[in-house]
Scaffold this active site. Structure first.
Site, PDB file in Angstrom:
ATOM      1  CD  GLU A   1     -27.035  66.652  31.255  1.00 59.58           C
ATOM      2  OE1 GLU A   1     -27.699  66.648  30.207  1.00 59.58           O
ATOM      3  OE2 GLU A   1     -26.209  65.751  31.561  1.00 59.58           O
TER       4      GLU A   1
ATOM      5  CE  LYS B   1     -26.704  66.253  26.690  1.00 59.46           C
ATOM      6  NZ  LYS B   1     -27.108  65.385  27.812  1.00 59.46           N
TER       7      LYS B   1
ATOM      8  CB  CYS C   1     -23.856  65.486  29.591  1.00 60.92           C
ATOM      9  SG  CYS C   1     -23.633  63.759  30.128  1.00 60.92           S
TER      10      CYS C   1
ATOM     11  CB  ILE D   1      35.547  55.444  27.694  1.00 63.06           C
ATOM     12  CG1 ILE D   1      34.622  54.853  28.749  1.00 63.06           C
ATOM     13  CG2 ILE D   1      36.940  54.904  27.741  1.00 63.06           C
ATOM     14  CD1 ILE D   1      33.169  54.909  28.347  1.00 63.06           C
ATOM     15  CB  SER D   2      35.649  60.277  31.092  1.00 63.41           C
ATOM     16  OG  SER D   2      34.257  60.353  31.390  1.00 63.41           O
TER      17      SER D   2
ATOM     18  N   GLY E   1      32.754  58.686  33.487  1.00 63.06           N
ATOM     19  CA  GLY E   1      31.683  59.556  33.944  1.00 63.06           C
ATOM     20  C   GLY E   1      30.355  59.150  33.334  1.00 63.06           C
ATOM     21  CG  LEU E   2      26.426  59.852  35.425  1.00 60.25           C
ATOM     22  CD1 LEU E   2      25.565  60.924  36.075  1.00 60.25           C
ATOM     23  CD2 LEU E   2      25.629  58.568  35.273  1.00 60.25           C
ATOM     24  CG  ASP E   3      27.285  63.454  30.180  1.00 59.55           C
ATOM     25  OD1 ASP E   3      26.197  63.083  30.650  1.00 59.55           O
ATOM     26  OD2 ASP E   3      27.688  64.630  30.248  1.00 59.55           O
TER      27      ASP E   3
ATOM     28  CB  THR F   1      30.250  61.814  25.665  1.00 63.80           C
ATOM     29  OG1 THR F   1      31.171  62.892  25.862  1.00 63.80           O
ATOM     30  CG2 THR F   1      30.974  60.649  24.987  1.00 63.80           C
TER      31      THR F   1
ATOM     32  CB  THR G   1      36.294  72.578  25.889  1.00 62.60           C
ATOM     33  OG1 THR G   1      36.503  72.508  27.305  1.00 62.60           O
ATOM     34  CG2 THR G   1      37.476  73.284  25.234  1.00 62.60           C
TER      35      THR G   1
ATOM     36  CE  LYS H   1      31.524  77.468  24.970  1.00 63.71           C
ATOM     37  NZ  LYS H   1      31.809  77.047  26.361  1.00 63.71           N
TER      38      LYS H   1
END
EC number: 6.3.5.1
Length: 649
Positions: free
Chosen positions: A46, A115, A170, A357-358, A360-362, A466, A478, A603
């Site tokens: 300015e 301004k 400003c 429960i596998s 695995g992460l998910d 999951t 799947t 899906k």
């Protein structure tokens, strides 16, 4: 303009109070530097051609004449430079003085933005010298002709789609209803602010929040240039805090108390795409007519930001880099997931949950979320029924982790070996056990889902899904197998974030035995474990088959969040993963992503319910209303074309 990027700059020249010759020279010098660095839009503070702190010298004709001569100097210097410059100076019209931002392009004065909000409190006495600016544009005399002058001026680039610029000066952005609100509603995608905001304790943090917040609520880019060293220190100090923000994110910020020029590349496609999605964002053309806006058109000879981008491209857009922010995000997401499941359990009257429960992460994350939901409901954790279903591909490591984890959280465990039932099923349909094709794999997944559903019926419980969002985006599930559940707690959590959620839980659970098994889960390769192991180790690694999840999550974010074209996503991925993945690798997996994303929508069209946790989700009832029969041809052809062009260079 390639990929919608435009390079902008905010510059603070060193000034001498009332020395318009020196000040003009400094502006011209910085303009030259900005031009060499590819800036298309450059903003100065300015009243920088005179200095903001001239006080009653603003009533001196000599100073006003000097300011106009300095402006001529700036205008001449822009000739032949492909950039638009905003610079502040005092302007006399109709016997009154105004504080304006002058827009200059290629040797021409395009317009003056006055301004409109003049501070006249505490250290500010602007009303002593200036008049509030007019909103509706009028003509102001200049060099034997006229230029438009008014707050309702917008500057539109004819050959850079999406680039329309509005200006504030400003204080305009500090008031309850800033002009930038009106300007952006009228179509401005980028706001500039020529400012002279002095420094007081803590003001820098507020200023940053103000500019970033305004860019967020208006879904715009905001370029803020502030006065700095050289202003009079009779009563005030100016720190030169320049800021460039985009939709709430600060892309660049200068150091305080040092006169600097900052640069960043604004993403216009990101801004226009975001506004397109927001049905609550108004249509600019109608507002421009109603509020008597004047649009000044200009063009760039080369509206192209094709070199190295001056902005960070995060390779993990779903995961905050800051440790503190990441921990807060993880806690928040776990709470959202658990609250969603809690409500569903309450509504259905289920006092039991069933989880496959596998190890695995998910499935680990789903268990941790379910534990939290049960604790919220005051239900015994042993009413969480974890079912491990070993078959042809199960390894000792994942089996052991699944059992140990279930024990450590206090859930109950059932082991149901499905080898015999799957083998019998394969005999029924004539499937050779040595033929490890998709039937071999999916037969196991569907058998597991059938068991979980039936066990849920036995205990009067609910099957907790999951599968994560990355798998759903790729269709790596799947159909009517792990694709199906009664409530999918991970449905909007990408794989890269699943990993951090599990790690956060391990880091904060306060139980060493549980933490140790969670860390081992994190170190285990991602796998559906549907093929027989080799020498006791996992033989089927998901990322070898469909590609690295960090790449796919990157693609997913920019495709669904911003709707970017394949060429832009490819370019950004090359930047984000430079030194990690070669161009051919990025191309290969991006092509895989598009092909699978389009072909596997069927899906996602029948997904179970699940809570949305972030800005991207694939629920057919919410964020992704995509036809299952859409073709990927246009996307793949563009990707092939841009990759072919890259290979020719």
């Amino acid at each position: 303009m390639r990929d919608g990027f435009i390079r902008v700059a905010a510059a603070t020249p060193k000034v001498r109070v009332a020395d318009t010759v020196f000040n003009g020279e400094q502006v011209v010098r910085l303009m030259g530097e900005g031009y060499e660095k590819g800036a298309k839009l450059m903003v100065f503070p300015e009243l920088c051609l005179t200095a903001y702190t001239c006080g009653d010298l603003f009533s001196q004709q000599t100073l006003l004449d000097g300011a106009q001569e300095a402006l001529r100097q700036v205008i001449r210097a822009t000739a032949g430079k492909d950039m638009l410059v905003f610079v502040g100076l005092p302007w006399e019209r109709g016997g009154k003085l105004y504080n304006v931002a002058a827009a200059v392009k290629d040797g021409e004065l395009l317009g003056l933005v006055p301004k409109t909000n003049l501070p006249n409190y505490q250290e500010f006495y602007e009303a002593r010298h200036f008049c509030p600016g007019n909103e509706i544009p009028v003509e102001a005399a200049w060099e034997g002709g006229t230029v438009p002058m008014g707050a309702n001026l917008l500057f539109s680039c004819k050959n850079a789609p999406g680039l329309m610029i509005g200006a504030e000066v400003c204080e305009d952005v500090w008031v309850p209803c800033p002009p930038s609100i009106r300007h952006c509603m009228a179509g401005a995608t980028v706001m500039v602010n020529c400012s002279a905001s002095d420094e007081t304790t803590g003001k820098d943090a507020y200023r940053r929040e103000l500019i970033c917040g305004q860019a967020a609520r208006l879904v715009c880019g905001y370029v803020y240039a502030n006065a700095g060293e050289g202003e009079s220190t009779q009563d005030l100090v100016f720190g030169g805090q320049n800021l460039i923000a985009e939709n709430g994110t600060c892309l660049a910020q200068s150091r305080r108390f040092v006169n600097e020029t900052i640069y960043a590349d604004l993403d216009l496609e990101r801004l226009t795409g975001e506004r397109r999605r927001m049905t609550t964002f108004p249509a600019g053309e109608e507002i421009r007519r109603a509020d008597h806006y004047q649009v000044v058109e200009f063009s760039f000879s080369e509206p192209d930001c094709s070199g190295a981008l001056l902005r960070a491209v995060d390779p993990a857009p779903f995961v905050p880099h800051d440790q503190g922010q990441r921990s807060r995000r993880c806690e928040e997401i776990l709470s959202i997931q658990a609250m969603g499941l809690k409500k569903r359990l309450e509504h259905t009257g289920c006092s039991h949950a069933v989880i496959g429960i596998s190890g695995g992460l998910d499935s680990t994350l789903a268990l941790l979320v379910t534990v939290r939901a049960f604790d919220m409901l005051g239900l015994p954790r042993e009413q969480i029924c974890c079912v491990t279903m070993p078959c042809f591909g199960t390894t000792d490591r994942t089996y052991s982790n699944a059992c140990t984890m279930t024990k450590r959280v206090g859930a109950s465990l059932r082991e149901i070996n499905i080898r015999r039932s799957v083998t019998s099923h394969f005999e029924d349909i004539g499937q050779d056990l040595e033929n490890h094709d998709v039937t071999y794999e999916n037969g196991q997944a569907r058998e597991r889902t059938q068991i979980l559903m039936d066990v849920a019926n036995q205990v009067g419980g609910m099957v907790v899904g999951t599968g994560d969002m990355s798998e759903l985006a790729l269709g790596w599930a799947t159909y009517n197998g792990d694709h199906m559940s009664m409530y999918g707690v991970n449905a909007s959590v990408p794989k890269t974030l699943v990993r951090h959620l599990v790690r956060y839980y391990a880091d904060t659970c306060g139980e060493k035995e549980l933490a140790d098994v969670l860390y081992d889960v994190l170190d285990t390769p991602v796998s559906p474990e549907l093929l027989p192991p080799k020498d006791g180790e996992i033989a089927q690694k998901t990322e070898d088959l469909v590609g690295p999840y960090e790449l796919h999550d990157f693609f997913l974010y920019y495709i669904l969040r911003y709707g970017y074209a394949p060429s832009k996503i490819y370019r950004l991925a090359l930047i984000a993963f430079e030194g990690q993945y070669e161009a051919d690798v990025v191309y290969k997996w991006l092509r895989v992503f598009y092909r699978r994303f389009f072909s596997q929508q069927f899906k996602r069209s029948c997904l179970p319910d699940g809570p949305k946790v972030g800005s991207v989700a694939v629920s057919p009832r919410g964020d992704l209303r995509m036809p299952s029969d859409a073709c990927s041809r246009l996307w793949l052809e563009e990707l092939d074309r841009i990759h072919g062009q890259e290979n020719k260079l």
